[in-house]
Structures are given as structure tokens and as C-alpha cells.
Design a protein around this motif. Sequence first.
Motif, short mmCIF file in Angstrom:
data_model
loop_
_atom_site.label_atom_id
_atom_site.label_comp_id
_atom_site.label_asym_id
_atom_site.label_seq_id
_atom_site.Cartn_x
_atom_site.Cartn_y
_atom_site.Cartn_z
N ILE A 48 -1.46 -18.40 -2.57
CA ILE A 48 -2.50 -18.39 -3.60
C ILE A 48 -1.83 -18.65 -4.94
CG2 ILE A 48 -4.27 -17.01 -4.74
CD1 ILE A 48 -4.70 -15.57 -2.05
N ASN A 49 -2.12 -19.80 -5.49
CA ASN A 49 -1.45 -20.30 -6.68
C ASN A 49 -2.10 -19.76 -7.97
OD1 ASN A 49 0.61 -21.82 -7.78
ND2 ASN A 49 -0.68 -23.63 -8.03
N LEU A 50 -2.09 -18.43 -8.09
CA LEU A 50 -2.63 -17.76 -9.28
C LEU A 50 -1.65 -16.69 -9.73
CD1 LEU A 50 -6.36 -17.12 -8.22
CD2 LEU A 50 -5.57 -18.75 -9.96
N ASP A 51 -1.71 -16.32 -10.98
CA ASP A 51 -0.96 -15.18 -11.50
C ASP A 51 -1.80 -13.94 -11.26
OD1 ASP A 51 0.31 -13.19 -12.94
OD2 ASP A 51 0.73 -14.45 -14.68
N GLY A 52 -1.44 -13.16 -10.27
CA GLY A 52 -2.21 -11.98 -9.91
C GLY A 52 -2.39 -11.00 -11.05
N ALA A 53 -1.45 -10.96 -11.98
CA ALA A 53 -1.54 -10.03 -13.11
C ALA A 53 -2.68 -10.40 -14.06
CB ALA A 53 -0.22 -9.99 -13.87
N HIS A 54 -3.17 -11.62 -13.98
CA HIS A 54 -4.22 -12.07 -14.90
C HIS A 54 -5.42 -12.69 -14.18
CE1 HIS A 54 -1.62 -11.23 -18.26
NE2 HIS A 54 -0.66 -11.91 -17.67
N ALA A 55 -5.50 -12.53 -12.87
CA ALA A 55 -6.59 -13.15 -12.11
C ALA A 55 -7.68 -12.12 -11.79
CB ALA A 55 -6.06 -13.77 -10.82
N MET A 56 -8.83 -12.31 -12.38
CA MET A 56 -9.99 -11.47 -12.11
C MET A 56 -10.51 -11.79 -10.69
SD MET A 56 -10.84 -9.81 -15.00
CE MET A 56 -12.59 -9.54 -14.98
N ALA A 77 0.81 -1.22 0.00
CA ALA A 77 0.00 0.00 0.00
C ALA A 77 0.85 1.27 0.00
CB ALA A 77 -0.95 0.00 1.20
N ALA A 78 2.04 1.20 0.57
CA ALA A 78 2.88 2.39 0.66
C ALA A 78 3.24 2.96 -0.70
CB ALA A 78 4.16 2.07 1.45
N GLY A 79 3.35 2.11 -1.71
CA GLY A 79 3.80 2.62 -3.00
C GLY A 79 2.98 2.23 -4.20
N ALA A 80 2.05 1.30 -4.05
CA ALA A 80 1.31 0.81 -5.21
C ALA A 80 0.18 1.74 -5.60
CB ALA A 80 0.75 -0.59 -4.92
N GLU A 81 0.06 1.95 -6.88
CA GLU A 81 -1.06 2.70 -7.44
C GLU A 81 -1.96 1.73 -8.18
OE1 GLU A 81 0.47 5.74 -9.98
OE2 GLU A 81 1.40 6.83 -8.33
N TYR A 82 -3.23 2.11 -8.31
CA TYR A 82 -4.14 1.28 -9.08
C TYR A 82 -3.79 1.46 -10.55
CZ TYR A 82 -8.32 -0.98 -10.80
OH TYR A 82 -9.18 -1.84 -11.41
N GLY A 83 -3.63 0.37 -11.28
CA GLY A 83 -3.25 0.43 -12.68
C GLY A 83 -4.44 0.17 -13.60
N LYS A 84 -4.91 1.21 -14.27
CA LYS A 84 -6.04 1.03 -15.20
C LYS A 84 -5.65 0.11 -16.35
CE LYS A 84 -8.34 5.29 -14.00
NZ LYS A 84 -8.72 6.63 -14.38
N TYR A 85 -4.43 0.27 -16.88
CA TYR A 85 -3.97 -0.63 -17.93
C TYR A 85 -3.88 -2.04 -17.38
CZ TYR A 85 -0.85 -3.35 -20.81
OH TYR A 85 -0.30 -4.36 -21.55
N ARG A 86 -3.41 -2.15 -16.16
CA ARG A 86 -3.27 -3.47 -15.53
C ARG A 86 -4.65 -4.14 -15.40
NH1 ARG A 86 2.01 -4.24 -13.15
NH2 ARG A 86 2.02 -6.17 -11.98
N ALA A 87 -5.68 -3.34 -15.15
CA ALA A 87 -7.04 -3.89 -15.06
C ALA A 87 -7.48 -4.43 -16.41
CB ALA A 87 -8.01 -2.83 -14.56
N VAL A 88 -7.14 -3.73 -17.48
CA VAL A 88 -7.48 -4.20 -18.83
C VAL A 88 -6.71 -5.50 -19.12
CG1 VAL A 88 -7.30 -3.65 -21.29
CG2 VAL A 88 -8.07 -1.91 -19.67
N ARG A 89 -5.48 -5.58 -18.65
CA ARG A 89 -4.63 -6.76 -18.88
C ARG A 89 -5.21 -8.02 -18.23
NH1 ARG A 89 1.52 -6.92 -16.82
NH2 ARG A 89 0.47 -7.44 -14.88
N LEU A 90 -6.08 -7.86 -17.24
CA LEU A 90 -6.69 -9.03 -16.60
C LEU A 90 -7.42 -9.91 -17.61
CD1 LEU A 90 -8.19 -7.42 -13.38
CD2 LEU A 90 -6.25 -8.98 -13.49
N PHE A 91 -7.92 -9.29 -18.68
CA PHE A 91 -8.69 -10.03 -19.67
C PHE A 91 -7.81 -10.85 -20.61
CE2 PHE A 91 -11.43 -6.52 -18.41
CZ PHE A 91 -12.60 -7.20 -18.12
N ALA A 92 -6.52 -10.57 -20.62
CA ALA A 92 -5.60 -11.29 -21.51
C ALA A 92 -4.66 -12.14 -20.66
CB ALA A 92 -4.79 -10.29 -22.33
N GLY A 93 -4.27 -13.25 -21.18
CA GLY A 93 -3.31 -14.09 -20.47
C GLY A 93 -3.97 -15.13 -19.59
N ASP A 94 -3.13 -15.95 -19.03
CA ASP A 94 -3.57 -17.09 -18.23
C ASP A 94 -3.40 -16.77 -16.75
OD1 ASP A 94 -4.13 -19.59 -17.20
OD2 ASP A 94 -2.56 -20.63 -18.31
N SER A 95 -4.39 -17.09 -15.95
CA SER A 95 -4.31 -16.81 -14.52
C SER A 95 -3.57 -17.90 -13.74
CB SER A 95 -5.71 -16.61 -13.94
OG SER A 95 -6.46 -17.80 -14.07
N ALA A 96 -3.14 -18.96 -14.40
CA ALA A 96 -2.39 -20.01 -13.72
C ALA A 96 -1.02 -19.47 -13.30
CB ALA A 96 -2.21 -21.22 -14.64
#
Length: 189
Positions: free
Chosen positions: A164-172, A85-104
Motif C-alpha cells: 500500500i503506497n501511502l504514508d500510514g502516519a498521514h492516511a485517513m 497488535a502485541a505492542g501497539a497502542e492507539y495514539g490519540k495524538y497520532r489521530a490528530v496528526r492524520l490531518f497534517a502532512g501528505d499521505s503520499a
Amino acid sequence: METGDILYFPDRPFHHIGMAYDARTVIHANHKKNFHKTSDQYETGSQSFYMSEGAGVEHFRPPWAKCSNADARKAELQRVADAIAAGAEYGKYRAVRLFAGDSAFGPEAFTRLMKYRERYEMGKATPDRFSKPGNEVIKTVTCSEAVIIAYQLTFPLGERPFFINLDGAHAMPNTLRTWLKASGWHKTR
């Protein structure tokens, strides 16, 4: 609600994920306030409401009884969440990226996690450092990713079902909910 519970909010577009920071606080990411803590209780006019008790909100709790040092792990989970929380910003592009790629959780997710783990380990002795540009644990997150990474940095890779055995970058949010249901987490609400 207790530290580490994952909250699933179905009433938002594409759903939403948060984590109980403690019994009265939810930590979650959104495009308005990044990854931040919010009081579970809020006022609307003369009435009090609880975010965690909203319509359809589901609570998932890891099986803490299987963890010999649950209190220490909960405290570490809070420290990790604070560091993110100290440094992370919400990524709008990152949210769009959730739809692409594998969540494994695969090689790319592992590589990213090792980068985040190294950053966390380097700065955890001086936690205020995480808010300085260039020292963030992770720079941009989505709601589900922030919670997944917090658990992944707290627990070793093989410690299931806590890691949690998921790829957070692609897990809705719904993907995380499905994983929690299938992985021995208790639905408490």
C-alpha cells in the motif's frame, strides 16, 4: 470475508478501517482497545449481527490471483498483524496528526517503514517479545495506519498493488479507501 480484506466503516466519525484477520475475525485499532482482534459476529439481546455486514461497510480484496504464493502471504500478514497488535497502542495524538502532512509514500514514510521492518525482522523468531516495552514493532497507531503498515511489512516496496503506497502516519481511512479503489483492489461488498 477472507484474510487480508480491508473493511471500510463509514458510520463512525472520520470513518474507520479494519482488516479481516480470518473469515470470522476483524483486527482494527481504536482508542478503547488499541490494535486488537474482534469477533465479526456479536450479540445484541437475542439477535446476532456481523460487524462486516453493517450499513455501508465496504470490503476491498487484493487481487490474490496475481500473487503466486497467496496462502503464504496471508499467513505472513496475520503474523505481522499479531506482531503489531502485541505492542501497539492507539495514539490519540497520532489521530490528530492524520490531518497534517501528505499521505503520499515519500522519504519520511520510507524511513519509518525501514525502522518498523528492522524491529519486526529482529523479533519475529520470538513473537512474544513484541509485547515487551522497547520491542514493539510500532508503538502507536491509528486504524488506517495499522492496516497499511501490516501490508507494507508483508510485501516488498515494489510489489503492487499489495504494497500500500501511502504514508500510514498521514492516511485517513477515506484516503486508504480511495487508494484501494484506484489500485486494482476488488470491492466485494
